[in-house]
Design a protein around this motif. Structure first.
Motif, PDB file in Angstrom:
ATOM      1  N   ARG A 112       0.837  -1.207   0.000  1.00 60.02           N
ATOM      2  CA  ARG A 112       0.000   0.000   0.000  1.00 60.02           C
ATOM      3  C   ARG A 112       0.876   1.263   0.000  1.00 60.02           C
ATOM      4  O   ARG A 112       0.651   2.191  -0.778  1.00 60.02           O
ATOM      5  CB  ARG A 112      -0.933   0.003   1.218  1.00 60.02           C
ATOM      6  CG  ARG A 112      -1.839   1.229   1.295  1.00 60.02           C
ATOM      7  CD  ARG A 112      -2.742   1.221   2.520  1.00 60.02           C
ATOM      8  NE  ARG A 112      -3.794   0.234   2.365  1.00 60.02           N
ATOM      9  CZ  ARG A 112      -3.849  -0.943   3.014  1.00 60.02           C
ATOM     10  NH1 ARG A 112      -2.907  -1.267   3.871  1.00 60.02           N
ATOM     11  NH2 ARG A 112      -4.832  -1.785   2.810  1.00 60.02           N
ATOM     12  N   LYS A 113       1.899   1.259   0.855  1.00 60.91           N
ATOM     13  CA  LYS A 113       2.797   2.407   0.954  1.00 60.91           C
ATOM     14  C   LYS A 113       3.489   2.682  -0.383  1.00 60.91           C
ATOM     15  O   LYS A 113       3.607   3.841  -0.800  1.00 60.91           O
ATOM     16  CB  LYS A 113       3.833   2.146   2.052  1.00 60.91           C
ATOM     17  CG  LYS A 113       4.761   3.295   2.316  1.00 60.91           C
ATOM     18  CD  LYS A 113       5.721   2.951   3.456  1.00 60.91           C
ATOM     19  CE  LYS A 113       6.717   4.058   3.667  1.00 60.91           C
ATOM     20  NZ  LYS A 113       7.677   3.732   4.736  1.00 60.91           N
ATOM     21  N   GLN A 114       3.934   1.649  -1.072  1.00 61.57           N
ATOM     22  CA  GLN A 114       4.632   1.834  -2.347  1.00 61.57           C
ATOM     23  C   GLN A 114       3.702   2.385  -3.428  1.00 61.57           C
ATOM     24  O   GLN A 114       4.072   3.290  -4.176  1.00 61.57           O
ATOM     25  CB  GLN A 114       5.256   0.514  -2.824  1.00 61.57           C
ATOM     26  CG  GLN A 114       6.314  -0.040  -1.898  1.00 61.57           C
ATOM     27  CD  GLN A 114       7.369   0.976  -1.525  1.00 61.57           C
ATOM     28  OE1 GLN A 114       7.957   1.611  -2.391  1.00 61.57           O
ATOM     29  NE2 GLN A 114       7.609   1.134  -0.240  1.00 61.57           N
ATOM     30  N   VAL A 115       2.496   1.838  -3.515  1.00 62.17           N
ATOM     31  CA  VAL A 115       1.528   2.314  -4.508  1.00 62.17           C
ATOM     32  C   VAL A 115       1.190   3.782  -4.253  1.00 62.17           C
ATOM     33  O   VAL A 115       1.171   4.601  -5.186  1.00 62.17           O
ATOM     34  CB  VAL A 115       0.253   1.431  -4.512  1.00 62.17           C
ATOM     35  CG1 VAL A 115      -0.851   2.071  -5.340  1.00 62.17           C
ATOM     36  CG2 VAL A 115       0.575   0.028  -5.024  1.00 62.17           C
ATOM     37  N   GLU A 134       4.348  10.811  -6.009  1.00 65.87           N
ATOM     38  CA  GLU A 134       5.507  11.273  -6.788  1.00 65.87           C
ATOM     39  C   GLU A 134       5.154  11.568  -8.242  1.00 65.87           C
ATOM     40  O   GLU A 134       5.658  12.529  -8.827  1.00 65.87           O
ATOM     41  CB  GLU A 134       6.624  10.233  -6.734  1.00 65.87           C
ATOM     42  CG  GLU A 134       7.300  10.159  -5.385  1.00 65.87           C
ATOM     43  CD  GLU A 134       8.369   9.079  -5.308  1.00 65.87           C
ATOM     44  OE1 GLU A 134       8.683   8.440  -6.339  1.00 65.87           O
ATOM     45  OE2 GLU A 134       8.898   8.865  -4.200  1.00 65.87           O
ATOM     46  N   GLU A 135       4.288  10.762  -8.834  1.00 57.64           N
ATOM     47  CA  GLU A 135       3.957  10.902 -10.257  1.00 57.64           C
ATOM     48  C   GLU A 135       2.713  11.751 -10.507  1.00 57.64           C
ATOM     49  O   GLU A 135       2.449  12.144 -11.634  1.00 57.64           O
ATOM     50  CB  GLU A 135       3.782   9.521 -10.889  1.00 57.64           C
ATOM     51  CG  GLU A 135       5.026   8.653 -10.853  1.00 57.64           C
ATOM     52  CD  GLU A 135       6.196   9.260 -11.594  1.00 57.64           C
ATOM     53  OE1 GLU A 135       5.980   9.881 -12.661  1.00 57.64           O
ATOM     54  OE2 GLU A 135       7.333   9.137 -11.106  1.00 57.64           O
ATOM     55  N   GLY A 136       1.921  11.945  -9.489  1.00 56.19           N
ATOM     56  CA  GLY A 136       0.708  12.736  -9.645  1.00 56.19           C
ATOM     57  C   GLY A 136      -0.470  11.950 -10.196  1.00 56.19           C
ATOM     58  O   GLY A 136      -1.516  12.518 -10.500  1.00 56.19           O
ATOM     59  N   HIS A 137      -0.320  10.652 -10.312  1.00 53.30           N
ATOM     60  CA  HIS A 137      -1.397   9.769 -10.781  1.00 53.30           C
ATOM     61  C   HIS A 137      -1.070   8.328 -10.384  1.00 53.30           C
ATOM     62  O   HIS A 137       0.062   8.025 -10.008  1.00 53.30           O
ATOM     63  CB  HIS A 137      -1.577   9.871 -12.311  1.00 53.30           C
ATOM     64  CG  HIS A 137      -0.335   9.498 -13.074  1.00 53.30           C
ATOM     65  ND1 HIS A 137      -0.044   8.209 -13.443  1.00 53.30           N
ATOM     66  CD2 HIS A 137       0.695  10.262 -13.510  1.00 53.30           C
ATOM     67  CE1 HIS A 137       1.107   8.190 -14.093  1.00 53.30           C
ATOM     68  NE2 HIS A 137       1.587   9.425 -14.141  1.00 53.30           N
ATOM     69  N   ILE A 138      -2.067   7.468 -10.480  1.00 52.31           N
ATOM     70  CA  ILE A 138      -1.850   6.050 -10.188  1.00 52.31           C
ATOM     71  C   ILE A 138      -0.916   5.487 -11.252  1.00 52.31           C
ATOM     72  O   ILE A 138      -1.141   5.664 -12.457  1.00 52.31           O
ATOM     73  CB  ILE A 138      -3.188   5.266 -10.194  1.00 52.31           C
ATOM     74  CG1 ILE A 138      -4.058   5.691  -9.014  1.00 52.31           C
ATOM     75  CG2 ILE A 138      -2.959   3.771 -10.179  1.00 52.31           C
ATOM     76  CD1 ILE A 138      -3.566   5.219  -7.661  1.00 52.31           C
ATOM     77  N   VAL A 139       0.121   4.792 -10.826  1.00 52.36           N
ATOM     78  CA  VAL A 139       1.078   4.172 -11.737  1.00 52.36           C
ATOM     79  C   VAL A 139       0.683   2.705 -11.899  1.00 52.36           C
ATOM     80  O   VAL A 139       0.623   1.965 -10.915  1.00 52.36           O
ATOM     81  CB  VAL A 139       2.513   4.286 -11.189  1.00 52.36           C
ATOM     82  CG1 VAL A 139       3.495   3.564 -12.095  1.00 52.36           C
ATOM     83  CG2 VAL A 139       2.896   5.753 -11.023  1.00 52.36           C
TER      84      VAL A 139
END
Length: 145
Positions: free
Chosen positions: A5-8, A14-19
């Motif tokens: 969860r923390k990584q997602v 950081e990216e401003g969207h779901i990766v």
């Protein structure tokens, strides 16, 4: 689950969207078994892509008897689009269940159990092509003899 969860969420910040992401592990989640049973019953809740489940024991899917929160957590976070596992050496099926792609990789094993060295139908590779937009294509490459 906390680490996942923390990584997602870190990537999202950081990216401003779901990766988009994929998860790779050895033993299939219980959802593999649920999806396969629905597929066998002809349910429209499962989409078939390719492959078969040819495991020779009484269980076609040998998942852990302990429930995992990974599938539901992944759905809730919205990042993971596919799960990939091995473990069942004669299974190479790929299904979609509840919006998640559940795929067995083809086997490269010659020593796991008596007689497997002579079997080749399940042997090969799984090619995953990830596109710039985060979408992917998954296909089997059977062993050529």
């Amino acid at each position: 689950m906390n680490w996942y969860r923390k990584q997602v969420l870190r990537e999202k910040t950081e990216e401003g969207h779901i990766v988009p992401s994929m998860v790779f592990f050895h033993i299939p989640l219980q959802e593999y078994k649920k999806a396969y049973e629905l597929y066998e019953s002809g349910s429209s809740r499962v989409k078939y892509y390719f492959g078969s489940n040819e495991e020779k024991g009484k269980n076609k899917i040998n998942c852990s008897p302990y429930p995992s929160k990974l599938f539901d957590t992944a759905k809730a976070l919205g990042s993971t689009t596919g799960f990939f596992c091995g473990h069942d050496h004669y299974n190479n099926m790929s299904l979609e269940y509840q919006g998640m792609r559940l795929t067995y990789g083809m086997s490269i094993d010659y020593l796991a159990m008596p007689g497997i060295a002579r079997d080749t139908k399940q042997r090969g590779a799984t090619l995953i092509t990830v596109r710039q937009d985060g979408s992917s294509a998954i296909r089997q490459i059977p062993l050529a003899r």
